[in-house]
Design a protein around this motif. Sequence first.
Motif, short mmCIF file in Angstrom:
data_model
loop_
_atom_site.label_atom_id
_atom_site.label_comp_id
_atom_site.label_asym_id
_atom_site.label_seq_id
_atom_site.Cartn_x
_atom_site.Cartn_y
_atom_site.Cartn_z
N VAL A 136 0.84 -1.21 0.00
CA VAL A 136 0.00 0.00 0.00
C VAL A 136 0.87 1.25 0.00
N ASP A 137 1.99 1.21 0.72
CA ASP A 137 2.91 2.36 0.71
C ASP A 137 3.44 2.62 -0.69
N GLU A 138 3.72 1.55 -1.44
CA GLU A 138 4.23 1.71 -2.80
C GLU A 138 3.19 2.35 -3.73
N TRP A 139 1.93 2.10 -3.45
CA TRP A 139 0.87 2.65 -4.30
C TRP A 139 0.73 4.17 -4.14
N GLY A 140 1.18 4.69 -3.01
CA GLY A 140 1.09 6.13 -2.80
C GLY A 140 -0.34 6.63 -2.70
N LEU A 141 -1.20 5.87 -2.02
CA LEU A 141 -2.60 6.27 -1.88
C LEU A 141 -2.73 7.49 -0.97
N SER A 142 -3.77 8.26 -1.22
CA SER A 142 -4.06 9.40 -0.35
C SER A 142 -4.64 8.89 0.97
N ASP A 143 -4.74 9.77 1.96
CA ASP A 143 -5.32 9.38 3.24
C ASP A 143 -6.76 8.90 3.07
N GLU A 144 -7.50 9.58 2.19
CA GLU A 144 -8.89 9.18 1.95
C GLU A 144 -8.97 7.80 1.32
N GLU A 145 -8.07 7.52 0.37
CA GLU A 145 -8.08 6.21 -0.29
C GLU A 145 -7.65 5.11 0.67
N ARG A 146 -6.68 5.42 1.53
CA ARG A 146 -6.27 4.44 2.53
C ARG A 146 -7.41 4.11 3.48
N GLU A 147 -8.14 5.15 3.89
CA GLU A 147 -9.25 4.94 4.80
C GLU A 147 -10.36 4.13 4.14
N ALA A 148 -10.62 4.40 2.86
CA ALA A 148 -11.63 3.64 2.13
C ALA A 148 -11.22 2.17 2.02
N LEU A 149 -9.94 1.94 1.78
CA LEU A 149 -9.44 0.57 1.68
C LEU A 149 -9.55 -0.14 3.02
N ARG A 150 -9.24 0.58 4.10
CA ARG A 150 -9.36 -0.01 5.44
C ARG A 150 -10.81 -0.36 5.75
N GLU A 151 -11.73 0.54 5.42
CA GLU A 151 -13.14 0.28 5.68
C GLU A 151 -13.64 -0.92 4.87
N THR A 152 -13.16 -1.04 3.64
CA THR A 152 -13.55 -2.19 2.82
C THR A 152 -13.04 -3.48 3.43
N ARG A 153 -11.81 -3.45 3.92
CA ARG A 153 -11.25 -4.65 4.56
C ARG A 153 -12.06 -5.03 5.79
N GLU A 154 -12.43 -4.03 6.61
CA GLU A 154 -13.22 -4.32 7.81
C GLU A 154 -14.60 -4.87 7.42
N ALA A 155 -15.16 -4.37 6.33
CA ALA A 155 -16.46 -4.87 5.87
C ALA A 155 -16.35 -6.32 5.42
N ILE A 156 -15.23 -6.66 4.78
CA ILE A 156 -15.01 -8.05 4.36
C ILE A 156 -14.93 -8.96 5.58
N TYR A 157 -14.19 -8.53 6.61
CA TYR A 157 -14.10 -9.32 7.83
C TYR A 157 -15.48 -9.51 8.46
N ALA A 158 -16.27 -8.43 8.49
CA ALA A 158 -17.60 -8.51 9.09
C ALA A 158 -18.50 -9.46 8.30
N ASP A 159 -18.41 -9.40 6.97
CA ASP A 159 -19.20 -10.30 6.14
C ASP A 159 -18.82 -11.75 6.38
N MET A 160 -17.52 -12.01 6.50
CA MET A 160 -17.07 -13.37 6.74
C MET A 160 -17.56 -13.88 8.10
N ALA A 161 -17.56 -13.00 9.09
CA ALA A 161 -18.05 -13.40 10.42
C ALA A 161 -19.54 -13.73 10.36
N GLU A 162 -20.29 -12.90 9.64
CA GLU A 162 -21.73 -13.14 9.52
C GLU A 162 -22.01 -14.44 8.78
#
Length: 230
Positions: A136-162
């Motif tokens: 992710v550091d190599e991609w040079g994402l903005s703070d907003e893009e990093r946050e969106a990626l983090r939220e997507t990851r958390e949503a994936i974890y939540a979906d898997m738990a459900e």
Amino acid sequence: MKMTVSRKLLAPALLALAIAPLALSATAAHHGKGTAEQREQWQEARAEYRAEQRRALFERAGIDEATREALDEARSEHREAMRQLHEQHQERLAEILDEEQRAALEEARREMREERRTEMREQRRASMQERLEALVDEWGLSDEEREALRETREAIYADMAELRDRDFDSRSERRDAMREMRDEHQAALAELLTDEQLEELRETMMQRGERGYGHGHGKPYHGHGEKRGD
């Protein structure tokens, strides 16, 4: 990014195989349950990946359908022979060990196996986290893009738990639900990442680093993905 036919066939299975064990491990650790079902879901995802891999291999090698069926039959015969050999071995052990000795050995084996699994799981998780952060550091994402990626990851974890806690009438129904969820996750990631970044993500998650797998089994992946919109 242009992909070969074989890689197109394998891409969804690769993503499922990469995401499932991490998400299931995280949710199982959080909820403190689901070990048996987690293992079953992982095995199903792995079996699906292997089936896709075999189909891609046969397609690339130009193996006809009749030959594929013969190979599958040979594999089944081999599995049956190994099963019978295992049964014979167990019968021989029963002649050597009494019931108390067998129970003591089984308990010691279970404890050592669980200790090793825990150690390996923690090593893999730490190694995976390091590789993903570096990518992710190599991609040079903005703070907003990093946050969106983090939220997507958390949503994936939540979906898997459900999904893990949901009751299904059959294995096929569970597989269909897993496949549908996998496609949704892939679509969500595609909204945030370029095709090249998605490919780098798959490659990175499939890497086997030195820690947890033995020295020399893999090397860190250094991709050069471009930021979306550049």
